[in-house]
Design a protein around this motif. Structure first.
Motif, PDB file in Angstrom:
ATOM      1  N   ILE A   3      33.107  37.558  40.058  1.00 57.69           N
ATOM      2  CA  ILE A   3      34.436  38.158  40.154  1.00 57.69           C
ATOM      3  C   ILE A   3      35.309  37.247  41.005  1.00 57.69           C
ATOM      4  O   ILE A   3      34.952  36.916  42.135  1.00 57.69           O
ATOM      5  N   GLN A   4      36.450  36.836  40.465  1.00 59.95           N
ATOM      6  CA  GLN A   4      37.373  35.983  41.203  1.00 59.95           C
ATOM      7  C   GLN A   4      38.748  36.663  41.243  1.00 59.95           C
ATOM      8  O   GLN A   4      39.455  36.730  40.220  1.00 59.95           O
ATOM      9  N   ILE A   5      39.111  37.154  42.403  1.00 54.99           N
ATOM     10  CA  ILE A   5      40.393  37.835  42.580  1.00 54.99           C
ATOM     11  C   ILE A   5      41.274  36.962  43.460  1.00 54.99           C
ATOM     12  O   ILE A   5      40.966  36.734  44.633  1.00 54.99           O
ATOM     13  N   LEU A   6      42.330  36.445  42.873  1.00 54.71           N
ATOM     14  CA  LEU A   6      43.242  35.594  43.614  1.00 54.71           C
ATOM     15  C   LEU A   6      43.971  36.410  44.674  1.00 54.71           C
ATOM     16  O   LEU A   6      44.395  37.532  44.418  1.00 54.71           O
ATOM     17  N   ILE A   7      44.142  35.823  45.852  1.00 55.53           N
ATOM     18  CA  ILE A   7      45.037  36.385  46.860  1.00 55.53           C
ATOM     19  C   ILE A   7      46.246  35.465  46.904  1.00 55.53           C
ATOM     20  O   ILE A   7      46.193  34.363  47.460  1.00 55.53           O
ATOM     21  N   ALA A   8      47.335  35.878  46.274  1.00 57.77           N
ATOM     22  CA  ALA A   8      48.530  35.039  46.214  1.00 57.77           C
ATOM     23  C   ALA A   8      49.179  34.980  47.583  1.00 57.77           C
ATOM     24  O   ALA A   8      49.526  36.016  48.166  1.00 57.77           O
ATOM     25  N   ALA A   9      49.347  33.766  48.102  1.00 60.51           N
ATOM     26  CA  ALA A   9      49.928  33.583  49.440  1.00 60.51           C
ATOM     27  C   ALA A   9      50.787  32.333  49.454  1.00 60.51           C
ATOM     28  O   ALA A   9      50.519  31.372  48.728  1.00 60.51           O
ATOM     29  N   ALA A  67      35.171  32.749  35.256  1.00 63.00           N
ATOM     30  CA  ALA A  67      34.503  33.865  35.926  1.00 63.00           C
ATOM     31  C   ALA A  67      34.372  35.005  34.936  1.00 63.00           C
ATOM     32  O   ALA A  67      35.023  35.023  33.886  1.00 63.00           O
ATOM     33  N   ASP A  68      33.518  35.965  35.262  1.00 63.31           N
ATOM     34  CA  ASP A  68      33.351  37.126  34.388  1.00 63.31           C
ATOM     35  C   ASP A  68      34.591  38.028  34.425  1.00 63.31           C
ATOM     36  O   ASP A  68      34.981  38.611  33.413  1.00 63.31           O
ATOM     37  N   TYR A  69      35.180  38.140  35.613  1.00 63.33           N
ATOM     38  CA  TYR A  69      36.380  38.947  35.818  1.00 63.33           C
ATOM     39  C   TYR A  69      37.361  38.166  36.681  1.00 63.33           C
ATOM     40  O   TYR A  69      36.962  37.505  37.646  1.00 63.33           O
ATOM     41  N   ILE A  70      38.630  38.253  36.325  1.00 61.17           N
ATOM     42  CA  ILE A  70      39.676  37.565  37.084  1.00 61.17           C
ATOM     43  C   ILE A  70      40.782  38.561  37.394  1.00 61.17           C
ATOM     44  O   ILE A  70      41.127  39.406  36.558  1.00 61.17           O
TER      45      ILE A  70
END
Length: 255
Positions: A3-9, A67-70
């Motif tokens: 699981i790859q969840i971007l943290i936009a900063a 990744a499996d989930y984005i």
């Protein structure tokens, strides 16, 4: 489960230490390094960030991540287990990798809880807050390029709620399909709308429009989703926000 969840900063900030999260410097092109992954590596549209906002991060993930989930969250706004008071308490509620594995094993798409406007439709709210050309031209593009989506677009525009912030987590094949559809529309909109003379805020048009397109895509494709609480990690001045809403409602954008 990868699981790859971007943290936009776009500036240094506290980040959760969890393997599901990837701090990403959006609009990194030409900027000093923040110590985060940058969105100006590989195929990218980092230079469009002043107009596309966090979407430059989503584009980067689409073209560069496997990744499996984005998904995407913001450096001050996260999916959380429940709403609590206090910044430290809120940080403790941010979903962990184990939480995400449990949720995503049951549903392939996660979106924020509904944002309700009650006295306005999505379209009237957009038109009071922004230049109406954004949605008008987008509707024309959908009619021309994706006519099957037109009824869903109309339904979403006439609702009084939406899943906002360009926040979601999706299974990779769904993410790829959504990105293909979304950026085709937005790049066409970019070619057709003239934002000359628009102020810095209004020039973020593509980020604003895309917030309403997520529900159009989900509904047209009958994609089941689950809603998850979203917490803002800082104090908010609700009196000021409410006043700004009423000002836009009564006087229109830019008054």
């Amino acid at each position: 489960m990868n699981i790859q969840i971007l943290i936009a900063a776009h500036k240094p900030y506290w980040m959760p230490q969890d393997p599901s999260y990837l701090p990403l410097h959006v609009g990194a092109a030409g900027k000093a390094d923040l110590g985060f992954t940058r969105d100006d590596t590989g195929p990218n549209i980092s230079g469009k960030n002043p107009h596309f906002c966090e979407l430059t991060g989503l584009y980067w993930a689409w073209k560069n991540l496997d990744a499996d989930y984005i998904g995407l969250v913001h450096y001050r706004r996260y999916f959380t287990r429940k709403e609590v008071h206090g910044i430290e308490e809120k940080r403790q509620q941010i979903l962990s990798h184990a939480d995400w594995e449990g949720i995503l094993s049951r549903r392939s798409v996660v979106v924020p809880g509904k944002r309700r406007y009650y006295i306005e439709t999505n379209r009237s709210h957009y038109n009071h807050a922004h230049h109406k050309e954004g949605l008008d031209i987008t509707e024309a593009i959908i009619k021309e390029r994706y006519p099957d989506y037109l009824l869903a677009f109309d339904r979403i525009m006439n609702r009084t709620w939406a899943h906002m912030f360009n926040m979601f987590v999706m299974r990779k094949d769904l993410f790829d399909a959504y990105m293909t559809w979304l950026f085709d529309i937005l790049f066409t909109l970019e070619e057709r709308v003239d934002i000359t003379g628009w102020d810095t805020y209004e020039s973020r048009i593509y980020g604003f429009v895309s917030e309403l397109l997520l529900d159009v895509w989900l509904e047209q494709n009958n994609i089941p989703y689950t809603e998850q609480n979203v917490s803002f990690m800082e104090k908010q001045n609700w009196f000021k926000k409410g006043g700004a809403f009423l000002k836009r409602k009564l006087l229109g954008r830019g008054q």
